[in-house]
Motif scaffolding. Structure first.
Motif, short mmCIF file in Angstrom:
data_model
loop_
_atom_site.label_atom_id
_atom_site.label_comp_id
_atom_site.label_asym_id
_atom_site.label_seq_id
_atom_site.Cartn_x
_atom_site.Cartn_y
_atom_site.Cartn_z
N LYS A 111 8.18 -2.53 -3.91
CA LYS A 111 8.73 -3.84 -3.56
C LYS A 111 8.92 -4.05 -2.06
O LYS A 111 9.18 -5.18 -1.63
N ASP A 112 8.81 -2.98 -1.27
CA ASP A 112 8.90 -3.16 0.18
C ASP A 112 7.72 -3.96 0.72
O ASP A 112 7.75 -4.45 1.85
N LYS A 113 6.67 -4.11 -0.11
CA LYS A 113 5.50 -4.91 0.27
C LYS A 113 5.64 -6.37 -0.18
O LYS A 113 4.78 -7.19 0.11
N TRP A 114 6.70 -6.69 -0.91
CA TRP A 114 6.90 -8.04 -1.42
C TRP A 114 7.74 -8.86 -0.44
O TRP A 114 8.55 -8.31 0.32
N SER A 115 7.55 -10.15 -0.46
CA SER A 115 8.37 -11.03 0.38
C SER A 115 8.40 -12.44 -0.20
O SER A 115 7.65 -12.76 -1.13
N GLU A 138 8.18 -1.56 -9.20
CA GLU A 138 9.42 -1.71 -8.44
C GLU A 138 9.44 -0.84 -7.19
O GLU A 138 10.01 -1.23 -6.16
N ASP A 139 8.81 0.34 -7.27
CA ASP A 139 8.85 1.23 -6.10
C ASP A 139 7.95 0.76 -4.97
O ASP A 139 7.88 1.39 -3.90
N SER A 173 3.47 -12.58 -1.39
CA SER A 173 4.50 -13.36 -0.71
C SER A 173 4.57 -14.78 -1.27
O SER A 173 5.07 -15.70 -0.62
N ASN A 200 -1.24 -9.65 1.03
CA ASN A 200 0.05 -10.17 1.47
C ASN A 200 0.27 -11.61 1.03
O ASN A 200 1.38 -12.00 0.66
N GLU A 230 0.87 -1.79 -7.06
CA GLU A 230 1.53 -2.61 -6.05
C GLU A 230 2.61 -3.52 -6.65
O GLU A 230 3.42 -4.08 -5.92
#
Length: 456
Positions: free
Chosen positions: A307-311, A304-305, A286, A282, A301
């Motif tokens: 990206k819900d783990k990116w911040s 693009e699929d 992030s 994380n 990771e």
């Protein structure tokens, strides 16, 4: 964790074993199969052999992304004949679960190889091999020459003990490097071509995603790379993968720990102390760390699929990969492979297990595995179509191209530390190194003490 000698001695007295296939039955028969069952017209039905597979490659484990769909593909191919049911086990608990099942003579049919999931080779030798609890795969190898020809030579030699092939050897070798976020950190030259000191200075104000919880994975990888850059360090690691290292009071280790301490104090992300793998990942995804040490399996990771783990503005397109300073890639071909089969399994269960191993080692599955997680299969000739697909995966292709004829392949600390050190004690001691409670010399002395305790 300590090897339980009492358990090993107790198992030496066992002359017959039974194995749980599904749902707690000790009969050796799959729960879903009833022998002698008939259809309405009197014909015998097909008996489904069902195996329960405890594994840490499930849940949030990054390895689950490929492994669980692979199990589904196997079940679909052998529908009506074989079925594997996955039982999720947290990675930190896997070794203890397997030890408990072994002590109860209830081993699952398929078990992860020593060196993975915290299973240490010392326990494996004393409790499993000395009590003939591992099924000999020699006949399987002879009957499947197209599969055995794919195995890496050094791994097959390592997996052969007293003339018995006790683990499925490696087909894929996956060199481990590191990832860096080019939006934050743009090295002037390839990290591979730097020294450890040059790499450290090149970071500037940037941080690395280290960790101290669990097995301190990302921190341990950096330590292995540092050791490999010490004089005599490559041999120190590679020559001790079989018997492990029990004494760390030597210049190579002390010098390496001294440099690791500097990394941790100056360049570690703010959440390092107490960070588990998820926290380290994380921090990287992030924009709170510019570099993370990790294997090729993390490449997905950054798609693009995921990206819900990116911040915090992180973008996977900015991630690049290479190997370690000193032209070091972390890889150990002299390993136990990935799985072994319990000798307590019934003949039907062994056949089901061998069918899965054959399926997993097929060229189609191996290529799918590499496209998903990276790696190299030196004994498989790939098609042009596959090679073109590999090039489409930008990160995996970068890692592949970062290695050259001068690359030094070095095992990890997990390959030379006994399991209790690599899985627990190393990480537990790191905070004391960071806050100066322990000097590097004292840190190595404490590790040595803990290793000696593991022998008891």
């Amino acid at each position: 964790m300590k090897v339980k000698k009492i358990m090993a001695l107790g198992m030496a007295m066992v002359t017959a074993f039974s194995l749980i296939a599904c749902g707690g039955s000790n009969s050796g028969k799959p729960k879903s199969a009833e022998s002698g069952q008939k259809t309405s017209d009197g014909a015998a039905t097909q008996e489904v052999v069902e195996l329960k597979l405890p594994t840490f490659l499930a849940g949030e484990n990054v390895g689950a992304v490929f492994f669980l769909p692979q199990i589904e593909r196997f079940n679909k191919k052998y529908e009506g004949k074989y079925k594997i049911t996955v039982e999720e086990v947290v990675q930190d608990s896997y070794a203890e679960k397997i030890k408990q099942l072994a002590a109860q003579n209830k081993l699952p049919t398929i078990i992860h190889a020593p060196g993975s999931g915290g299973i240490d080779t010392q326990w494996f030798k004393q409790a499993i091999l000395e009590n003939d609890m591992a099924y000999d795969l020699t006949e399987y190898a002879n009957q499947n020459p197209e599969i055995s020809a794919q195995w890496i030579k050094e791994s097959r030699e390592f997996c052969t003990v007293d003339g018995k092939l006790i683990c499925v050897p490696l087909t894929v070798i996956r060199p481990i490097g590191l990832y860096y976020n080019e939006a934050l950190y743009k090295p002037e030259k390839d990290i591979r071509d730097m020294s450890i000191d040059e790499f450290m200075k090149s970071l500037g104000e940037n941080k690395m995603a280290f960790m101290t919880a669990e097995n301190a994975w990302t921190s341990a990888l950096m330590l292995a790379a540092i050791i490999a850059n010490e004089e005599g360090g490559v041999d120190f690691i590679n020559n001790n993968t079989a018997d492990k290292v029990w004494d760390y009071n030597n210049p190579i280790m002390i010098n390496a720990v001294t440099k690791l301490k500097e990394f941790l104090q100056k360049y570690a992300s703010s959440n390092t102390v107490g960070a588990a793998y998820a926290d380290a990942a994380n921090a990287f995804m992030s924009n709170n760390a510019a570099v993370i040490c990790n294997g090729s399996w993390m490449a997905s990771e950054f798609n693009e699929d995921a990206k819900d783990k990116w911040s915090n503005g992180f973008d996977g397109k900015n991630v690049k990969t290479t190997i370690y300073p000193g032209n070091v890639a972390l890889a150990n071909p002299r390993g136990y492979g990935e799985f072994w089969i319990s000798n307590a399994a019934s003949d039907e269960q062994k056949e089901a297990a061998k069918a899965f191993l054959t399926f997993r080692c097929s060229k189609e599955e191996m290529e799918a595995f590499i496209l998903a997680e990276g790696g190299n299969t030196p004994n498989i000739k790939h098609s042009e179509d596959f090679l073109n697909k590999l090039k489409e995966n930008r990160i995996l292709y970068q890692l592949d191209q970062s290695m050259n004829e001068n690359t030094k392949y070095v095992a990890t600390t997990g390959d030379i530390f006994p399991a209790s050190i690599s899985e627990t004690e190393f990480g537990k001691l790191l905070p004391k190194l960071i806050d100066n409670t322990l000097t590097p010399e004292e840190f190595c002395a404490e590790l040595t003490k803990k290793a000696e305790e593991a022998k008891q």
